[in-house]
Scaffold this active site. Structure first.
Site, PDB file in Angstrom:
ATOM      1  N   CYS A   1      -5.023  -9.782  -0.350  1.00 21.40           N
ATOM      2  CA  CYS A   1      -6.291  -9.998   0.365  1.00 21.40           C
ATOM      3  C   CYS A   1      -7.416 -10.467  -0.568  1.00 21.40           C
ATOM      4  O   CYS A   1      -8.474 -10.888  -0.101  1.00 21.40           O
ATOM      5  CB  CYS A   1      -6.717  -8.735   1.091  1.00 21.40           C
ATOM      6  SG  CYS A   1      -5.481  -8.156   2.253  1.00 21.40           S
TER       7      CYS A   1
ATOM      8  N   HIS B   1     -14.500  -9.262   2.334  1.00 22.83           N
ATOM      9  CA  HIS B   1     -13.170  -9.235   2.956  1.00 22.83           C
ATOM     10  C   HIS B   1     -13.264  -8.467   4.275  1.00 22.83           C
ATOM     11  O   HIS B   1     -13.912  -7.424   4.353  1.00 22.83           O
ATOM     12  CB  HIS B   1     -12.180  -8.558   2.009  1.00 22.83           C
ATOM     13  CG  HIS B   1     -10.819  -8.381   2.620  1.00 22.83           C
ATOM     14  ND1 HIS B   1     -10.168  -9.397   3.291  1.00 22.83           N
ATOM     15  CD2 HIS B   1      -9.992  -7.298   2.677  1.00 22.83           C
ATOM     16  CE1 HIS B   1      -9.001  -8.952   3.716  1.00 22.83           C
ATOM     17  NE2 HIS B   1      -8.864  -7.684   3.364  1.00 22.83           N
TER      18      HIS B   1
ATOM     19  N   ASN C   1      -7.726  -8.281  10.222  1.00 21.41           N
ATOM     20  CA  ASN C   1      -7.610  -8.558   8.785  1.00 21.41           C
ATOM     21  C   ASN C   1      -6.600  -9.693   8.592  1.00 21.41           C
ATOM     22  O   ASN C   1      -5.405  -9.499   8.840  1.00 21.41           O
ATOM     23  CB  ASN C   1      -7.146  -7.278   8.084  1.00 21.41           C
ATOM     24  CG  ASN C   1      -7.032  -7.440   6.575  1.00 21.41           C
ATOM     25  OD1 ASN C   1      -7.051  -8.555   6.061  1.00 21.41           O
ATOM     26  ND2 ASN C   1      -6.899  -6.321   5.877  1.00 21.41           N
TER      27      ASN C   1
HETATM   28  O1  UT7 Z   1      -6.764  -5.755   3.319  1.00 22.30           O
HETATM   29  C1  UT7 Z   1      -6.478  -4.749   2.419  1.00 22.30           C
HETATM   30  C2  UT7 Z   1      -7.457  -3.741   2.523  1.00 22.30           C
HETATM   31  N1  UT7 Z   1      -7.088  -2.777   3.556  1.00 22.30           N
HETATM   32  C3  UT7 Z   1      -7.997  -1.922   3.896  1.00 22.30           C
HETATM   33  O2  UT7 Z   1      -9.104  -2.005   3.441  1.00 22.30           O
HETATM   34  C4  UT7 Z   1      -7.622  -0.787   4.822  1.00 22.30           C
HETATM   35  C5  UT7 Z   1      -8.356   0.439   4.386  1.00 22.30           C
HETATM   36  N2  UT7 Z   1      -8.101   1.603   5.208  1.00 22.30           N
HETATM   37  C6  UT7 Z   1      -8.574   1.711   6.461  1.00 22.30           C
HETATM   38  O3  UT7 Z   1      -9.179   0.800   6.981  1.00 22.30           O
HETATM   39  C7  UT7 Z   1      -8.368   3.007   7.185  1.00 22.30           C
HETATM   40  O4  UT7 Z   1      -7.912   3.992   6.294  1.00 22.30           O
HETATM   41  C8  UT7 Z   1      -7.379   2.886   8.399  1.00 22.30           C
HETATM   42  C9  UT7 Z   1      -8.008   2.067   9.493  1.00 22.30           C
HETATM   43  C10 UT7 Z   1      -6.084   2.247   7.939  1.00 22.30           C
HETATM   44  C11 UT7 Z   1      -7.064   4.274   8.955  1.00 22.30           C
HETATM   45  O5  UT7 Z   1      -8.261   4.930   9.318  1.00 22.30           O
HETATM   46  P1  UT7 Z   1      -8.484   6.458   8.912  1.00 22.30           P
HETATM   47  O6  UT7 Z   1      -9.776   6.856   9.487  1.00 22.30           O
HETATM   48  O7  UT7 Z   1      -8.316   6.549   7.423  1.00 22.30           O
HETATM   49  O8  UT7 Z   1      -7.334   7.172   9.712  1.00 22.30           O
HETATM   50  P2  UT7 Z   1      -6.136   8.061   9.126  1.00 22.30           P
HETATM   51  O9  UT7 Z   1      -5.166   7.214   8.396  1.00 22.30           O
HETATM   52  O10 UT7 Z   1      -6.712   9.255   8.438  1.00 22.30           O
HETATM   53  O11 UT7 Z   1      -5.454   8.553  10.470  1.00 22.30           O
HETATM   54  C12 UT7 Z   1      -6.134   9.429  11.369  1.00 22.30           C
HETATM   55  C13 UT7 Z   1      -5.216   9.751  12.521  1.00 22.30           C
HETATM   56  C14 UT7 Z   1      -3.840  10.220  12.100  1.00 22.30           C
HETATM   57  O12 UT7 Z   1      -3.449  11.215  13.000  1.00 22.30           O
HETATM   58  P3  UT7 Z   1      -3.592  12.775  12.606  1.00 22.30           P
HETATM   59  O13 UT7 Z   1      -2.766  12.948  11.363  1.00 22.30           O
HETATM   60  O14 UT7 Z   1      -5.045  12.991  12.354  1.00 22.30           O
HETATM   61  O15 UT7 Z   1      -3.065  13.473  13.804  1.00 22.30           O
HETATM   62  C15 UT7 Z   1      -2.965   9.004  12.310  1.00 22.30           C
HETATM   63  O16 UT7 Z   1      -1.626   9.350  12.587  1.00 22.30           O
HETATM   64  O17 UT7 Z   1      -5.004   8.575  13.313  1.00 22.30           O
HETATM   65  C16 UT7 Z   1      -3.603   8.377  13.532  1.00 22.30           C
HETATM   66  N3  UT7 Z   1      -3.351   6.954  13.665  1.00 22.30           N
HETATM   67  C17 UT7 Z   1      -3.446   6.312  14.843  1.00 22.30           C
HETATM   68  N4  UT7 Z   1      -3.745   6.746  16.076  1.00 22.30           N
HETATM   69  C18 UT7 Z   1      -3.774   5.817  17.058  1.00 22.30           C
HETATM   70  C19 UT7 Z   1      -3.032   6.062  12.694  1.00 22.30           C
HETATM   71  N5  UT7 Z   1      -2.935   4.826  13.230  1.00 22.30           N
HETATM   72  C20 UT7 Z   1      -3.186   4.961  14.555  1.00 22.30           C
HETATM   73  C21 UT7 Z   1      -3.228   4.048  15.627  1.00 22.30           C
HETATM   74  N6  UT7 Z   1      -3.530   4.517  16.858  1.00 22.30           N
HETATM   75  N7  UT7 Z   1      -3.001   2.725  15.475  1.00 22.30           N
END
Ligand code: UT7
Length: 324
Positions: free
Chosen positions: A118, A251, A281
């Site tokens: 990216c 980005h 993205n």
């Molecule tokens: O291009 C390269 C750069 N990439 C990035 O910059 C990505 C950086 N990271 C992020 O943008 C975020 O960390 C994410 C969007 C990927 C995730 O957001 P988050 O607020 O960090 O969520 P999380 O990973 O802590 O997940 C929270 C909850 C989890 O459930 P529990 O464990 O709290 O029950 C996940 O299982 O959300 C759940 N979850 C989903 N729920 C519904 C994860 N993906 C999904 C989904 N739909 N698609």
């Protein structure tokens, strides 16, 4: 000494738009639960463009390149350098840049790919700037292009909802005045595991895991800290106060990262270009697509100062400060 000036830009998105609701309904057929609410609240993404099966990165890249060349009023034959950033090349080799060169009808320009995920466009732009400053090129095409949908695991909801396909391009030309003022590229390979697609080809067979895997929270933390210090370092070296920046083109991975950075750098929302809601993205394509959108709708104007930033797998990150 010559500087490199951006004299044109272009973008191309495949026509098929998939909304969060459509994606959630499709994933539900495989018992994978997600929702428009989760995706919008956590990322700001509302839709993404997805290429049809068989559409390649070079095809998207060529369309973006043609738009950029038309915008710049430059013919393909005038190019003496083509750099293409992608993590989803058409082939193992030749480079996708060479395929685009042939599709554009250019012969003789140096053409190669850059692989910085990216951060790829920012890496490619900095490389082209260095060629022009050194007098080794005069008119360069820099492209970021991806069919990222091809490396997504559509059974992994934590990644497949985040990405889309597309291409963006700029044309650079040697100029007496900047142009690209300052740039900084960084990487930390010890962090490769937080974002990778660790497959390869051995004996004609794909081995390992060819799909994108990400520790989202670790990437989120690395992204905000590395990009904040990179922006500060580049502006300091250029002797440009952050407050003088007219447009911030980061980005486009997550609107929460973008908003955090804007606040940390003291850049008000009105100065920040956001396309992640519409494009999701698009990896190496995200910065040139956002730049092109804001140039075409008249927000980014000649003479203005623009800070572009990329961040992603490697771990890699970088900033480019340019006078348009
Ligand atoms: O291009 C390269 C750069 N990439 C990035 O910059 C990505 C950086 N990271 C992020 O943008 C975020 O960390 C994410 C969007 C990927 C995730 O957001 P988050 O607020 O960090 O969520 P999380 O990973 O802590 O997940 C929270 C909850 C989890 O459930 P529990 O464990 O709290 O029950 C996940 O299982 O959300 C759940 N979850 C989903 N729920 C519904 C994860 N993906 C999904 C989904 N739909 N698609």
């Amino acid at each position: 000494m010559s500087y490199a000036k951006i004299i044109g830009s272009g973008g191309y998105l495949p026509p098929r738009v998939v909304s969060n609701d459509e994606l959630a309904a499709e994933l539900a057929t495989r018992q994978i639960e997600t929702s428009d609410t989760w995706i919008t609240e956590r990322t700001g993404i509302r839709q993404r463009h997805i290429a049809d099966a068989g559409v390649t990165t070079s095809q998207l890249a060529t369309r973006a390149a043609q738009a950029a060349l038309a915008d710049a009023g430059v013919s393909a034959g005038e190019l003496d350098l083509i750099i293409l950033a992608t993590s989803t090349p058409d082939y193992i080799f030749p480079s996708t840049a060479c395929l685009v060169q042939a599709q554009l009808g250019n012969k003789g320009a140096a053409a190669f790919d850059v692989q910085a995920v990216c951060s790829g466009f920012v890496y490619a732009l900095t490389t082209a700037d260095s060629f022009i400053r050194a007098g080794r090129a005069r008119t360069a095409l820099v492209i970021g292009a991806e069919v990222f949908s091809s490396i997504l695991d559509w059974n992994d909801r934590s990644t497949c909802v985040l990405f889309g396909d597309g291409a963006g391009a700029v044309v650079l030309r040697a100029a007496e005045e900047p142009g690209i003022i300052e740039a900084q590229l960084n990487a930390d390979g010890s962090q490769m595991k937080i974002l990778h697609a660790a497959g390869n080809v051995v004996g004609g067979q794909v081995t390992g895991d060819p799909f994108l895997r990400m520790d989202g929270q670790a990437v989120f933390k690395m992204a905000v800290t590395s990009l904040a210090s990179s922006a500060q370092a580049v502006c300091e070296r250029a002797g440009v106060p952050l407050a003088d920046i007219d447009w911030f083109v980061p980005h486009q991975a997550n609107v929460r990262i973008i908003n955090f950075l804007g606040r940390k750098l003291g850049l008000p929302e009105e100065k920040v270009v956001v396309t992640v809601d519409k494009h999701a993205n698009t990896s190496a394509a995200s910065v040139p697509l956002a730049l092109d959108a804001a140039r075409r709708d008249g927000r980014i104007r000649p003479g203005q100062l623009v800070l572009m930033q990329g961040v992603g797998g490697g771990f890699t990150w970088g900033s480019v400060l340019a006078r348009m």
